[in-house]
Design a protein around this motif. Structure first.
Motif, PDB file in Angstrom:
ATOM      1  N   ALA A  26      -6.363  16.389  -3.817  1.00  0.00           N
ATOM      2  CA  ALA A  26      -5.822  17.195  -4.913  1.00  0.00           C
ATOM      3  C   ALA A  26      -4.742  16.442  -5.683  1.00  0.00           C
ATOM      4  CB  ALA A  26      -5.273  18.504  -4.362  1.00  0.00           C
ATOM      5  N   SER A  27      -3.974  15.626  -4.988  1.00  0.00           N
ATOM      6  CA  SER A  27      -2.861  14.905  -5.621  1.00  0.00           C
ATOM      7  C   SER A  27      -3.324  13.822  -6.596  1.00  0.00           C
ATOM      8  CB  SER A  27      -1.977  14.274  -4.543  1.00  0.00           C
ATOM      9  OG  SER A  27      -2.732  13.382  -3.740  1.00  0.00           O
ATOM     10  N   VAL A  28      -4.590  13.409  -6.511  1.00  0.00           N
ATOM     11  CA  VAL A  28      -5.072  12.344  -7.393  1.00  0.00           C
ATOM     12  C   VAL A  28      -6.225  12.796  -8.290  1.00  0.00           C
ATOM     13  CG1 VAL A  28      -4.407  10.647  -5.651  1.00  0.00           C
ATOM     14  CG2 VAL A  28      -6.812  11.367  -5.818  1.00  0.00           C
ATOM     15  N   LYS A  29      -6.689  14.016  -8.093  1.00  0.00           N
ATOM     16  CA  LYS A  29      -7.846  14.493  -8.861  1.00  0.00           C
ATOM     17  C   LYS A  29      -7.529  14.469 -10.349  1.00  0.00           C
ATOM     18  CE  LYS A  29     -10.238  17.415  -6.644  1.00  0.00           C
ATOM     19  NZ  LYS A  29     -10.761  18.636  -5.964  1.00  0.00           N
ATOM     20  N   GLY A  30      -8.469  13.936 -11.109  1.00  0.00           N
ATOM     21  CA  GLY A  30      -8.281  13.814 -12.546  1.00  0.00           C
ATOM     22  C   GLY A  30      -7.595  12.529 -12.960  1.00  0.00           C
ATOM     23  N   ARG A  31      -7.040  11.798 -12.013  1.00  0.00           N
ATOM     24  CA  ARG A  31      -6.363  10.526 -12.311  1.00  0.00           C
ATOM     25  C   ARG A  31      -7.077   9.342 -11.660  1.00  0.00           C
ATOM     26  NH1 ARG A  31      -1.414   9.546 -10.430  1.00  0.00           N
ATOM     27  NH2 ARG A  31      -1.632  10.883  -8.587  1.00  0.00           N
ATOM     28  N   PHE A  32      -7.594   9.539 -10.453  1.00  0.00           N
ATOM     29  CA  PHE A  32      -8.270   8.483  -9.712  1.00  0.00           C
ATOM     30  C   PHE A  32      -9.768   8.775  -9.659  1.00  0.00           C
ATOM     31  CE2 PHE A  32      -4.563   7.215  -6.640  1.00  0.00           C
ATOM     32  CZ  PHE A  32      -3.721   7.077  -7.727  1.00  0.00           C
ATOM     33  N   THR A  33     -10.570   7.701  -9.650  1.00  0.00           N
ATOM     34  CA  THR A  33     -12.015   7.847  -9.537  1.00  0.00           C
ATOM     35  C   THR A  33     -12.555   6.820  -8.562  1.00  0.00           C
ATOM     36  OG1 THR A  33     -12.171   8.604 -11.831  1.00  0.00           O
ATOM     37  CG2 THR A  33     -14.202   7.904 -10.767  1.00  0.00           C
ATOM     38  N   ILE A  34     -13.281   7.293  -7.567  1.00  0.00           N
ATOM     39  CA  ILE A  34     -13.922   6.402  -6.605  1.00  0.00           C
ATOM     40  C   ILE A  34     -15.349   6.127  -7.053  1.00  0.00           C
ATOM     41  CG2 ILE A  34     -14.765   8.266  -5.095  1.00  0.00           C
ATOM     42  CD1 ILE A  34     -14.084   6.439  -2.697  1.00  0.00           C
ATOM     43  N   SER A  35     -15.783   4.889  -6.842  1.00  0.00           N
ATOM     44  CA  SER A  35     -17.161   4.515  -7.163  1.00  0.00           C
ATOM     45  C   SER A  35     -17.556   3.335  -6.290  1.00  0.00           C
ATOM     46  CB  SER A  35     -17.304   4.162  -8.639  1.00  0.00           C
ATOM     47  OG  SER A  35     -16.523   3.022  -8.963  1.00  0.00           O
ATOM     48  N   LYS A  36     -18.838   2.998  -6.304  1.00  0.00           N
ATOM     49  CA  LYS A  36     -19.282   1.845  -5.518  1.00  0.00           C
ATOM     50  C   LYS A  36     -20.465   1.177  -6.178  1.00  0.00           C
ATOM     51  CE  LYS A  36     -22.368   4.343  -2.363  1.00  0.00           C
ATOM     52  NZ  LYS A  36     -22.821   4.466  -0.958  1.00  0.00           N
ATOM     53  N   ASP A  37     -20.665  -0.067  -5.801  1.00  0.00           N
ATOM     54  CA  ASP A  37     -21.789  -0.866  -6.258  1.00  0.00           C
ATOM     55  C   ASP A  37     -22.516  -1.356  -5.011  1.00  0.00           C
ATOM     56  OD1 ASP A  37     -23.484  -2.956  -7.102  1.00  0.00           O
ATOM     57  OD2 ASP A  37     -22.211  -3.408  -8.809  1.00  0.00           O
ATOM     58  N   ASN A  38     -23.673  -0.762  -4.739  1.00  0.00           N
ATOM     59  CA  ASN A  38     -24.401  -1.108  -3.516  1.00  0.00           C
ATOM     60  C   ASN A  38     -24.988  -2.515  -3.561  1.00  0.00           C
ATOM     61  OD1 ASN A  38     -23.899   1.294  -2.166  1.00  0.00           O
ATOM     62  ND2 ASN A  38     -25.716   2.298  -3.005  1.00  0.00           N
ATOM     63  N   VAL A  39     -25.202  -3.041  -4.758  1.00  0.00           N
ATOM     64  CA  VAL A  39     -25.720  -4.397  -4.879  1.00  0.00           C
ATOM     65  C   VAL A  39     -24.633  -5.407  -4.501  1.00  0.00           C
ATOM     66  CG1 VAL A  39     -26.650  -6.116  -6.465  1.00  0.00           C
ATOM     67  CG2 VAL A  39     -27.406  -3.731  -6.613  1.00  0.00           C
ATOM     68  N   LYS A  40     -23.426  -5.135  -4.951  1.00  0.00           N
ATOM     69  CA  LYS A  40     -22.305  -6.029  -4.670  1.00  0.00           C
ATOM     70  C   LYS A  40     -21.576  -5.678  -3.370  1.00  0.00           C
ATOM     71  CE  LYS A  40     -21.329  -7.077  -9.525  1.00  0.00           C
ATOM     72  NZ  LYS A  40     -20.304  -7.039 -10.604  1.00  0.00           N
ATOM     73  N   ASN A  41     -22.016  -4.606  -2.691  1.00  0.00           N
ATOM     74  CA  ASN A  41     -21.335  -4.160  -1.460  1.00  0.00           C
ATOM     75  C   ASN A  41     -19.837  -3.977  -1.696  1.00  0.00           C
ATOM     76  OD1 ASN A  41     -23.783  -4.269  -0.193  1.00  0.00           O
ATOM     77  ND2 ASN A  41     -23.242  -5.886   1.247  1.00  0.00           N
ATOM     78  N   THR A  42     -19.521  -3.329  -2.786  1.00  0.00           N
ATOM     79  CA  THR A  42     -18.124  -3.196  -3.183  1.00  0.00           C
ATOM     80  C   THR A  42     -17.798  -1.748  -3.530  1.00  0.00           C
ATOM     81  OG1 THR A  42     -18.072  -5.462  -4.012  1.00  0.00           O
ATOM     82  CG2 THR A  42     -16.347  -3.984  -4.780  1.00  0.00           C
ATOM     83  N   LEU A  43     -16.661  -1.309  -3.042  1.00  0.00           N
ATOM     84  CA  LEU A  43     -16.105   0.015  -3.330  1.00  0.00           C
ATOM     85  C   LEU A  43     -14.946  -0.163  -4.295  1.00  0.00           C
ATOM     86  CD1 LEU A  43     -16.031   3.083  -2.356  1.00  0.00           C
ATOM     87  CD2 LEU A  43     -14.216   2.322  -0.808  1.00  0.00           C
TER      88      LEU A  43
END
Length: 119
Positions: free
Chosen positions: A62-79
């Protein structure tokens, strides 16, 4: 050999942005729920955001919602963690965490990256 390596931390002014990256190797990235945690001085480690397997549902504290976004790239094995509108209270060491979505005893932590937000 399993490696989980964070990068992208640093010093930024309040209101600024940073993008953290976590590069994984030595395990099947796509089988793991990937998360970002943080720990500020004198405080417990807390969950910031996660991408949960098998359906890749994302959650954000809740403290970061709307400001932080998590994503990943499965090809690059990177979060990734895109952090916008940073506040001084976001100052912490940020850790990447990988946990097998089925065999939860298989889990790995990164060494952490420091994020410092000045007011």
């Amino acid at each position: 050999q399993v490696q989980v390596v964070e990068s992208g931390g640093g010093l930024v002014q309040s209101g600024g942005s940073l993008r953290l990256a976590c590069t994984a190797s030595g395990f099947t990235f796509d089988d793991y729920t990937m998360s970002w945690y943080r720990q500020a001085p004198g405080k417990e480690r807390e969950l910031v955001a996660a991408i949960a397997r098998p359906d890749d549902m994302t959650t954000h504290a809740a403290s970061v919602k709307g400001r932080f976004t998590i994503s990943k790239d499965n090809v690059k094995n990177t979060l990734y963690l895109q952090m916008n509108s940073l506040k001084p209270e976001d100052t912490a060491v940020y850790y990447c965490y990988a946990q097998h979505w089925l065999f939860t005893s298989k889990n790995y932590w990164g060494q952490g990256t420091q994020v410092t937000v000045s007011s």
